[in-house]
Scaffold this motif. Structure first.
Motif, PDB file in Angstrom:
ATOM      1  N   PHE A 133       0.881  -1.175   0.000  1.00 16.44           N
ATOM      2  CA  PHE A 133       0.000   0.000   0.000  1.00 16.44           C
ATOM      3  C   PHE A 133       0.917   1.223   0.000  1.00 16.44           C
ATOM      4  CE2 PHE A 133       0.705  -1.411   4.326  1.00 16.44           C
ATOM      5  CZ  PHE A 133       0.975  -0.252   5.039  1.00 16.44           C
ATOM      6  N   GLY A 134       0.585   2.204  -0.866  1.00 16.36           N
ATOM      7  CA  GLY A 134       1.454   3.376  -1.010  1.00 16.36           C
ATOM      8  C   GLY A 134       2.867   2.919  -1.340  1.00 16.36           C
ATOM      9  N   ASN A 135       3.849   3.434  -0.591  1.00 16.00           N
ATOM     10  CA  ASN A 135       5.241   3.019  -0.829  1.00 16.00           C
ATOM     11  C   ASN A 135       5.711   2.024   0.221  1.00 16.00           C
ATOM     12  OD1 ASN A 135       5.269   4.728   1.324  1.00 16.00           O
ATOM     13  ND2 ASN A 135       7.108   5.862   0.738  1.00 16.00           N
ATOM     14  N   THR A 136       4.742   1.303   0.817  1.00 15.95           N
ATOM     15  CA  THR A 136       5.051   0.378   1.909  1.00 15.95           C
ATOM     16  C   THR A 136       4.680  -1.048   1.533  1.00 15.95           C
ATOM     17  OG1 THR A 136       4.516   2.161   3.463  1.00 15.95           O
ATOM     18  CG2 THR A 136       4.648  -0.056   4.374  1.00 15.95           C
ATOM     19  N   GLU A 137       5.540  -1.992   1.924  1.00 21.54           N
ATOM     20  CA  GLU A 137       5.217  -3.420   1.764  1.00 21.54           C
ATOM     21  C   GLU A 137       5.000  -4.019   3.133  1.00 21.54           C
ATOM     22  OE1 GLU A 137       8.479  -5.302  -0.187  1.00 21.54           O
ATOM     23  OE2 GLU A 137       7.814  -4.736  -2.188  1.00 21.54           O
ATOM     24  N   HIS A 138       3.986  -4.888   3.246  1.00 20.38           N
ATOM     25  CA  HIS A 138       3.767  -5.622   4.502  1.00 20.38           C
ATOM     26  C   HIS A 138       4.146  -7.078   4.280  1.00 20.38           C
ATOM     27  CE1 HIS A 138       0.794  -7.561   7.541  1.00 20.38           C
ATOM     28  NE2 HIS A 138       1.953  -7.325   8.104  1.00 20.38           N
ATOM     29  N   HIS A 139       5.091  -7.557   5.091  1.00 24.07           N
ATOM     30  CA  HIS A 139       5.534  -8.964   5.042  1.00 24.07           C
ATOM     31  C   HIS A 139       5.005  -9.656   6.295  1.00 24.07           C
ATOM     32  CE1 HIS A 139       8.685  -8.371   1.809  1.00 24.07           C
ATOM     33  NE2 HIS A 139       8.414  -7.127   2.150  1.00 24.07           N
ATOM     34  N   PRO A 140       3.779 -10.226   6.231  1.00 22.06           N
ATOM     35  CA  PRO A 140       3.183 -10.780   7.452  1.00 22.06           C
ATOM     36  C   PRO A 140       3.984 -11.912   8.077  1.00 22.06           C
ATOM     37  CG  PRO A 140       1.805 -11.243   5.514  1.00 22.06           C
ATOM     38  CD  PRO A 140       2.866 -10.306   5.076  1.00 22.06           C
ATOM     39  N   ASN A 141       4.690 -12.707   7.233  1.00 23.96           N
ATOM     40  CA  ASN A 141       5.436 -13.852   7.790  1.00 23.96           C
ATOM     41  C   ASN A 141       6.573 -13.443   8.710  1.00 23.96           C
ATOM     42  OD1 ASN A 141       3.756 -15.360   6.229  1.00 23.96           O
ATOM     43  ND2 ASN A 141       5.352 -16.700   5.465  1.00 23.96           N
ATOM     44  N   ILE A 142       7.106 -12.230   8.495  1.00 18.87           N
ATOM     45  CA  ILE A 142       8.200 -11.782   9.368  1.00 18.87           C
ATOM     46  C   ILE A 142       7.779 -10.581  10.217  1.00 18.87           C
ATOM     47  CG2 ILE A 142      10.122 -12.733   8.003  1.00 18.87           C
ATOM     48  CD1 ILE A 142      10.478  -9.828   6.855  1.00 18.87           C
ATOM     49  N   HIS A 143       6.456 -10.388  10.333  1.00 19.53           N
ATOM     50  CA  HIS A 143       5.921  -9.319  11.198  1.00 19.53           C
ATOM     51  C   HIS A 143       6.596  -7.981  10.924  1.00 19.53           C
ATOM     52  CE1 HIS A 143       4.912 -12.996  13.345  1.00 19.53           C
ATOM     53  NE2 HIS A 143       3.946 -12.330  13.925  1.00 19.53           N
ATOM     54  N   SER A 144       6.720  -7.609   9.641  1.00 19.52           N
ATOM     55  CA  SER A 144       7.463  -6.389   9.317  1.00 19.52           C
ATOM     56  C   SER A 144       6.845  -5.612   8.166  1.00 19.52           C
ATOM     57  CB  SER A 144       8.905  -6.734   8.916  1.00 19.52           C
ATOM     58  OG  SER A 144       9.577  -7.346   9.980  1.00 19.52           O
ATOM     59  N   ASP A 148      10.924   2.333   1.767  1.00 25.20           N
ATOM     60  CA  ASP A 148      12.170   2.976   1.313  1.00 25.20           C
ATOM     61  C   ASP A 148      13.394   2.164   1.732  1.00 25.20           C
ATOM     62  OD1 ASP A 148      10.533   5.034   0.402  1.00 25.20           O
ATOM     63  OD2 ASP A 148      10.649   6.102   2.310  1.00 25.20           O
ATOM     64  N   GLY A 149      13.273   0.851   1.608  1.00 24.57           N
ATOM     65  CA  GLY A 149      14.404  -0.019   1.939  1.00 24.57           C
ATOM     66  C   GLY A 149      14.636  -0.199   3.425  1.00 24.57           C
ATOM     67  N   ARG A 150      13.778   0.398   4.255  1.00 30.55           N
ATOM     68  CA  ARG A 150      13.959   0.303   5.706  1.00 30.55           C
ATOM     69  C   ARG A 150      12.918  -0.652   6.289  1.00 30.55           C
ATOM     70  NH1 ARG A 150      12.860   3.495  10.303  1.00 30.55           N
ATOM     71  NH2 ARG A 150      11.225   4.626   9.201  1.00 30.55           N
ATOM     72  N   LYS A 151      13.370  -1.502   7.218  1.00 27.29           N
ATOM     73  CA  LYS A 151      12.469  -2.477   7.831  1.00 27.29           C
ATOM     74  C   LYS A 151      11.881  -1.900   9.113  1.00 27.29           C
ATOM     75  CE  LYS A 151      12.636  -7.254   9.445  1.00 27.29           C
ATOM     76  NZ  LYS A 151      13.516  -8.325   9.811  1.00 27.29           N
ATOM     77  N   ILE A 152      10.563  -2.019   9.267  1.00 25.22           N
ATOM     78  CA  ILE A 152       9.889  -1.552  10.481  1.00 25.22           C
ATOM     79  C   ILE A 152       9.211  -2.757  11.119  1.00 25.22           C
ATOM     80  CG2 ILE A 152       8.093  -0.010  11.397  1.00 25.22           C
ATOM     81  CD1 ILE A 152       8.521   1.570   8.629  1.00 25.22           C
ATOM     82  N   GLU A 153       9.615  -3.095  12.349  1.00 20.81           N
ATOM     83  CA  GLU A 153       9.067  -4.269  13.043  1.00 20.81           C
ATOM     84  C   GLU A 153       7.640  -3.993  13.508  1.00 20.81           C
ATOM     85  OE1 GLU A 153      10.623  -7.180  13.728  1.00 20.81           O
ATOM     86  OE2 GLU A 153      12.638  -6.686  13.001  1.00 20.81           O
ATOM     87  N   LEU A 154       6.789  -5.010  13.416  1.00 24.21           N
ATOM     88  CA  LEU A 154       5.438  -4.931  13.983  1.00 24.21           C
ATOM     89  C   LEU A 154       5.334  -5.928  15.136  1.00 24.21           C
ATOM     90  CD1 LEU A 154       3.304  -5.076  10.692  1.00 24.21           C
ATOM     91  CD2 LEU A 154       3.767  -3.033  12.055  1.00 24.21           C
ATOM     92  N   THR A 155       4.507  -5.603  16.113  1.00 24.67           N
ATOM     93  CA  THR A 155       4.239  -6.598  17.152  1.00 24.67           C
ATOM     94  C   THR A 155       3.330  -7.672  16.548  1.00 24.67           C
ATOM     95  OG1 THR A 155       2.222  -5.545  17.948  1.00 24.67           O
ATOM     96  CG2 THR A 155       4.306  -4.791  18.934  1.00 24.67           C
TER      97      THR A 155
END
Length: 232
Positions: A133-144, A148-155
């Motif tokens: 969505f927008g310029n963001t990718e959601h990788h549910p398998n790694i909760h992230s 812009d090439g930066r990884k943001i952790e999700l709980t």
């Protein structure tokens, strides 16, 4: 019928462990089991079961410590705590250790099976899907998230909430629906707790969390995820 899903039953009461294992095998699950906290940790990391049923009070190491330890080691599957403690304060506290959900002893086997089926249906990643969505990718398998090439952790809970919205873009989702999906079958979490997680999630996905572009509030109902291209 085999479900090709492994469940670890960690319980020091031999009779209860036998009954639970027997019922789960009858439902088509593969079961591995142990009665000791230290052994449980090894078993979980080696076997990576889809679901862990974990007793609160265990010899060797308490269930909550086992849970915290395997989460730190990277175990991301479902952990359901079996406990005689039913106070809400324990439940909320346990979420911070990485517990997925709770079932309070003595429990009905049908309720346990329904809870497991609910969790397996909603929480186990089906594949390596990536949502954008927008310029963001959601990788549910790694909760992230990746932006812009930066990884943001999700709980774990933020990950679940976002995944559900991305699977239901544009649909109005009630708070009750969301709580059922995020906390599961026996949820008695209040809506304030849910709203708090949504606020935290917005801080990670929105350019301006106070004026959300994606995760919008639907007054008197719940939320809606809007993925339009108006975002800069």
């Amino acid at each position: 019928m085999s479900k090709d899903i492994t469940i670890a039953v960690v319980e020091d009461d031999e009779n209860l462990r036998f009954l639970v294992a027997h019922r789960l095998q009858a439902e088509g699950y593969k079961v591995v089991q142990t009665s000791n906290g230290n052994e449980a940790e090894e078993l979980i990391i080696q076997q990576m079961p889809a679901v862990v049923l974990l007793d609160w009070m265990l010899p060797g190491k308490e269930g909550i410590d086992v849970c915290e330890s395997v989460r730190k080691a990277g175990f991301e599957n479902i952990i359901i705590m079996m406990t005689a403690k039913s106070q809400d304060v324990d439940k909320i506290d346990a979420y911070s250790y990485g517990v997925t959900d709770y079932i309070t002893k003595p429990f009905n086997m049908d309720v346990l099976v329904a809870m497991i089926e609910n969790k397996v249906r909603f929480f186990l990643p089906k594949n390596n899907d990536v949502y954008s969505f927008g310029n963001t990718e959601h990788h549910p398998n790694i909760h992230s998230l990746v932006r812009d090439g930066r990884k943001i952790e999700l709980t774990i809970l933020e990950n679940r909430i976002l995944l559900y919205f991305l699977q239901n873009v544009g649909k109005e989702i009630t708070r009750e629906q969301l709580m059922e999906v995020v906390w599961g079958y026996s949820s008695n979490v209040n809506t304030r707790t849910l709203d708090m997680h949504v606020v935290r999630l917005r801080k990670k996905i929105e350019t301006n969390p106070d004026k959300p572009h994606y995760l919008q509030t639907v007054r008197g109902l719940g939320y809606k995820f809007v993925d339009s291209e108006e975002q800069e």
